[in-house]
Design a protein around this motif. Structure first.
Motif, PDB file in Angstrom:
ATOM      1  N   LEU A 150       0.839  -1.201   0.000  1.00  0.00           N
ATOM      2  CA  LEU A 150       0.000   0.000   0.000  1.00  0.00           C
ATOM      3  C   LEU A 150       0.875   1.253   0.000  1.00  0.00           C
ATOM      4  O   LEU A 150       1.924   1.286   0.654  1.00  0.00           O
ATOM      5  N   LYS A 151       0.418   2.275  -0.722  1.00  0.00           N
ATOM      6  CA  LYS A 151       1.136   3.551  -0.684  1.00  0.00           C
ATOM      7  C   LYS A 151       0.993   4.195   0.690  1.00  0.00           C
ATOM      8  O   LYS A 151       1.904   4.822   1.203  1.00  0.00           O
ATOM      9  N   GLU A 178      -9.106   4.050   2.371  1.00  0.00           N
ATOM     10  CA  GLU A 178      -9.465   4.485   1.014  1.00  0.00           C
ATOM     11  C   GLU A 178      -8.757   3.617  -0.014  1.00  0.00           C
ATOM     12  O   GLU A 178      -9.341   3.189  -1.003  1.00  0.00           O
ATOM     13  N   GLU A 179      -7.496   3.328   0.253  1.00  0.00           N
ATOM     14  CA  GLU A 179      -6.712   2.560  -0.729  1.00  0.00           C
ATOM     15  C   GLU A 179      -7.204   1.122  -0.854  1.00  0.00           C
ATOM     16  O   GLU A 179      -7.095   0.522  -1.923  1.00  0.00           O
ATOM     17  N   MET A 185      -2.213   4.231  -6.204  1.00  0.00           N
ATOM     18  CA  MET A 185      -2.930   3.222  -5.421  1.00  0.00           C
ATOM     19  C   MET A 185      -2.382   1.834  -5.736  1.00  0.00           C
ATOM     20  O   MET A 185      -2.256   1.484  -6.914  1.00  0.00           O
ATOM     21  N   ALA A 186      -2.016   1.052  -4.746  1.00  0.00           N
ATOM     22  CA  ALA A 186      -1.424  -0.263  -4.986  1.00  0.00           C
ATOM     23  C   ALA A 186      -2.505  -1.264  -5.368  1.00  0.00           C
ATOM     24  O   ALA A 186      -3.513  -1.380  -4.671  1.00  0.00           O
TER      25      ALA A 186
END
Lengths: 227, 105
Positions: free
Chosen positions: A186-187, A215-216, B1-2
């Motif tokens: 994840l960022k 959100e991601e 976004m991953a």
């Protein structure tokens, strides 16, 4: 009633920040999104999520906004199956080196987030956690789940977060050139914050990095609601 | 976004000659042994209840919580250690309580 979503925050290693993200995600979804959230504490060793609720209620005399059930047992899938029929969201905090509970918890999961610290000792258990998740997917009752790795407790006063982000996503060891697995990292990160340490036993009014993570992974629909 | 890794059940009968099957069976066997060991460990555990003063029970609970939080040792082990410490003091407690009138014998 449609089944609620099931999100698992888990790793086969303790102390990586699973409970922190699980409890804060549960509180955020209950308090900000207005969801009926049930948190399952499936950590056989430390039961911190359950203690978080107890300590809050003991200190304030008020009811914790999220129902917490402690169930670190191999039949946790049966509990989650029951709960997802009654709640908007079931969040499971799973960990501490117990593959049987970890894999059972993923039976009805839509999402798996594996928090991991940016240091060698924590990285060592990531492959076994990932492998256990893949085994669990074979027994999924809902057609599988999406899985991510989350860097946890990152200290950007050091270069470690950047180094480990590279290590997890580049596919090779920068020092040896050896091939490495590529993980869906994840960022968003859970940064090392004193506020998180102080959050234990409270219902915080600020969720810091948690909304970015949610959100991601699609829990917060982009644009649908603001954190 | 991953982008997530989508983990799904394998298609039926698609993994017969894959090396993953061997690794998976080894992992399953390891899990089975671990479960058996956990079950064996559970057999040595017990649940008891005692009727006593609430303030003392609360103090005991607080001691368990404090030690657990500071050491991260599982609570059942903390309870066992505290009870062992108490048992080690049994003679002293008996002498202390014996100073009053004996209620037995």
């Amino acid at each position: 009633m449609a089944h609620g979503e099931v999100d698992v925050y888990g790793a086969l290693k303790g102390g990586v920040g699973k409970t922190r993200i699980a409890v804060l995600a549960a509180l955020r979804q209950a308090l900000v999104a207005g969801e009926d959230v049930h948190l399952v504490d499936g950590d056989r060793v430390s039961q911190t999520a359950s203690d978080w609720r107890k300590d809050y209620e003991r200190a304030t005399g008020r009811e914790f906004p999220v129902t917490v059930t402690r169930h670190p047992f191999d039949d946790i899938d049966e509990l989650i199956s029951d709960l997802r029929g009654k709640h908007d969201r079931v969040i499971a905090d799973i960990g501490g080196g117990d593959p049987a509970v970890f894999t059972a918890a993923l039976t009805y999961a839509q999402r798996l987030v594996v928090p991991i610290g940016a240091d060698p000792s924590e990285m060592r258990r990531l492959p076994s956690t990932w492998k256990a998740a893949q085994l669990a997917a074979a027994d999924s009752a809902v057609g599988g789940f999406n899985a991510w790795v989350l860097l946890s407790r990152t200290d950007h006063g050091t270069t470690l977060p950047r180094e480990y982000r590279e290590l997890l996503t580049s596919g090779k060891n920068p020092e040896t050139g050896d091939a490495l697995p590529v993980y869906p990292l994840l960022k968003a990160e859970m940064r090392k914050r004193v506020a998180y340490q102080r959050a234990y036993g409270t219902v915080p009014g600020e969720f810091y990095d948690v909304p970015s993570v949610l959100e991601e992974i699609g829990v917060i629909k982009t644009g649908a609601e603001a954190a | 976004m991953a982008a997530p890794q989508r983990m799904v059940p394998p298609p039926p009968a698609d993994d017969e000659d894959e090396p993953e099957v061997t690794r998976a069976s080894v992992e399953r066997e390891r899990r089975r042994k671990q479960q058996l060991e956990a079950q064996a460990a559970k057999k040595t555990m017990t649940r008891r209840s005692w009727y006593t003063e609430a303030s003392v029970a609360d103090a005991f609970q607080r001691a368990v919580d404090d030690i657990h939080h500071s050491t991260r040792v599982p609570k059942h082990e903390v309870v066992a250690a505290l009870l062992e410490a108490a048992v080690a003091q049994a003679d002293r407690v008996q002498r202390k309580l014996g100073k009053g009138d004996a209620s037995h014998g």
